[in-house]
Write an enzyme that holds these catalytic residues in place. Structure first.
Site, PDB file in Angstrom:
ATOM      1  N   LEU A  45      -6.459 -18.195  43.400  1.00  0.00           N
ATOM      2  CA  LEU A  45      -6.799 -17.968  44.803  1.00  0.00           C
ATOM      3  C   LEU A  45      -8.296 -17.709  44.797  1.00  0.00           C
ATOM      4  O   LEU A  45      -8.774 -16.891  44.009  1.00  0.00           O
ATOM      5  CB  LEU A  45      -6.092 -16.731  45.355  1.00  0.00           C
ATOM      6  CG  LEU A  45      -4.701 -16.859  45.923  1.00  0.00           C
ATOM      7  CD1 LEU A  45      -4.165 -15.479  46.330  1.00  0.00           C
ATOM      8  CD2 LEU A  45      -4.656 -17.796  47.099  1.00  0.00           C
ATOM      9  N   ASP A  46      -9.050 -18.391  45.657  1.00  0.00           N
ATOM     10  CA  ASP A  46     -10.486 -18.140  45.668  1.00  0.00           C
ATOM     11  C   ASP A  46     -10.753 -16.706  46.105  1.00  0.00           C
ATOM     12  O   ASP A  46      -9.881 -16.037  46.660  1.00  0.00           O
ATOM     13  CB  ASP A  46     -11.235 -19.169  46.523  1.00  0.00           C
ATOM     14  CG  ASP A  46     -10.854 -19.124  47.991  1.00  0.00           C
ATOM     15  OD1 ASP A  46     -10.984 -18.051  48.600  1.00  0.00           O
ATOM     16  OD2 ASP A  46     -10.441 -20.161  48.524  1.00  0.00           O
ATOM     17  N   LYS A  47     -11.959 -16.225  45.843  1.00  0.00           N
ATOM     18  CA  LYS A  47     -12.252 -14.816  46.101  1.00  0.00           C
ATOM     19  C   LYS A  47     -12.137 -14.451  47.578  1.00  0.00           C
ATOM     20  O   LYS A  47     -11.913 -13.301  47.919  1.00  0.00           O
ATOM     21  CB  LYS A  47     -13.608 -14.418  45.545  1.00  0.00           C
ATOM     22  CG  LYS A  47     -14.802 -14.949  46.269  1.00  0.00           C
ATOM     23  CD  LYS A  47     -16.088 -14.416  45.661  1.00  0.00           C
ATOM     24  CE  LYS A  47     -17.300 -14.835  46.432  1.00  0.00           C
ATOM     25  NZ  LYS A  47     -17.378 -14.289  47.775  1.00  0.00           N
ATOM     26  N   ASP A  48     -12.250 -15.439  48.477  1.00  0.00           N
ATOM     27  CA  ASP A  48     -12.159 -15.180  49.911  1.00  0.00           C
ATOM     28  C   ASP A  48     -10.726 -15.209  50.432  1.00  0.00           C
ATOM     29  O   ASP A  48     -10.502 -15.019  51.622  1.00  0.00           O
ATOM     30  CB  ASP A  48     -12.994 -16.203  50.688  1.00  0.00           C
ATOM     31  CG  ASP A  48     -14.467 -16.100  50.350  1.00  0.00           C
ATOM     32  OD1 ASP A  48     -14.926 -14.986  50.043  1.00  0.00           O
ATOM     33  OD2 ASP A  48     -15.157 -17.124  50.383  1.00  0.00           O
TER      34      ASP A  48
END
Length: 187
Positions: A45-48
């Site tokens: 999951l991307d950091k955002d």
């Protein structure tokens, strides 16, 4: 038996145990939340993005969870900027053409704002003059930032993205930064 951890990844946390970014950056990683040796995330999951991240200590299981060829469904709660119309929702259901090719058909449902959702830190930036809506989106691929690119393609930029389910594993009532053990076949 393979061991599986379900983790509710908070916003801003990297989906890895070490930060391989620029020197001197102190971005939060999984090691700040999970102290179990030998575990690796099955997918990212991307950091955002927030929500369900599955970790395992078995490489073969990790591949079966994460690799697109197994077509394991992933469900997201997505807050978008704008009001979805039938054409936009239909395009997402049929698949949209992005720079890296056409996406597979997705399951899309417009939903009410989730009642038991935690506050995000930092909060989502809202514009008073632009409405927002919530979608539940299920995909069977895993391209980089795919859901964000899909919604942007139909004119509905993503404000908040929370993965709520991978296969039979569900986030349920887990709070951000918490984890629990799960069975290999489902939560």
């Amino acid at each position: 038996m393979n061991r599986v951890i379900l983790f509710n990844k908070p916003f801003g946390v990297l989906s890895q145990f070490t930060d391989k970014g620029t020197q001197g950056s102190a971005r939060p990683t999984l090691s700040g939340f999970i102290d179990e040796p030998g575990f690796y995330p099955a997918g990212r999951l991307d950091k955002d993005s927030e929500g369900l991240l599955v970790l395992t200590d078995n490489g073969a299981l990790q591949a079966r969870i994460a690799h697109p060829k197994y077509k394991r469904p992933k469900t997201y709660l997505v807050q978008v900027e704008g009001t979805p119309d039938a054409a936009a929702l239909d395009a997402l259901r049929k698949g949209v053409t992005l720079k890296d090719g056409k996406t597979a058909p997705a399951t899309i449902t417009q939903i009410d704002p989730p009642a038991d959702l935690w506050e995000r830190d930092p909060p989502v930036r809202f514009r008073k003059s632009v409405p927002d809506a919530w979608l539940e989106i299920t995909i069977r691929e895993g391209r980089n930032r795919q859901v964000r690119r899909m919604t942007a393609h139909v004119g509905l930029p993503t404000l908040r993205l929370i993965r709520s389910q991978i296969g039979d594993w569900r986030l349920n009532q887990m709070r951000p930064g918490t984890w629990r053990w799960a069975s290999e076949t489902g939560a």
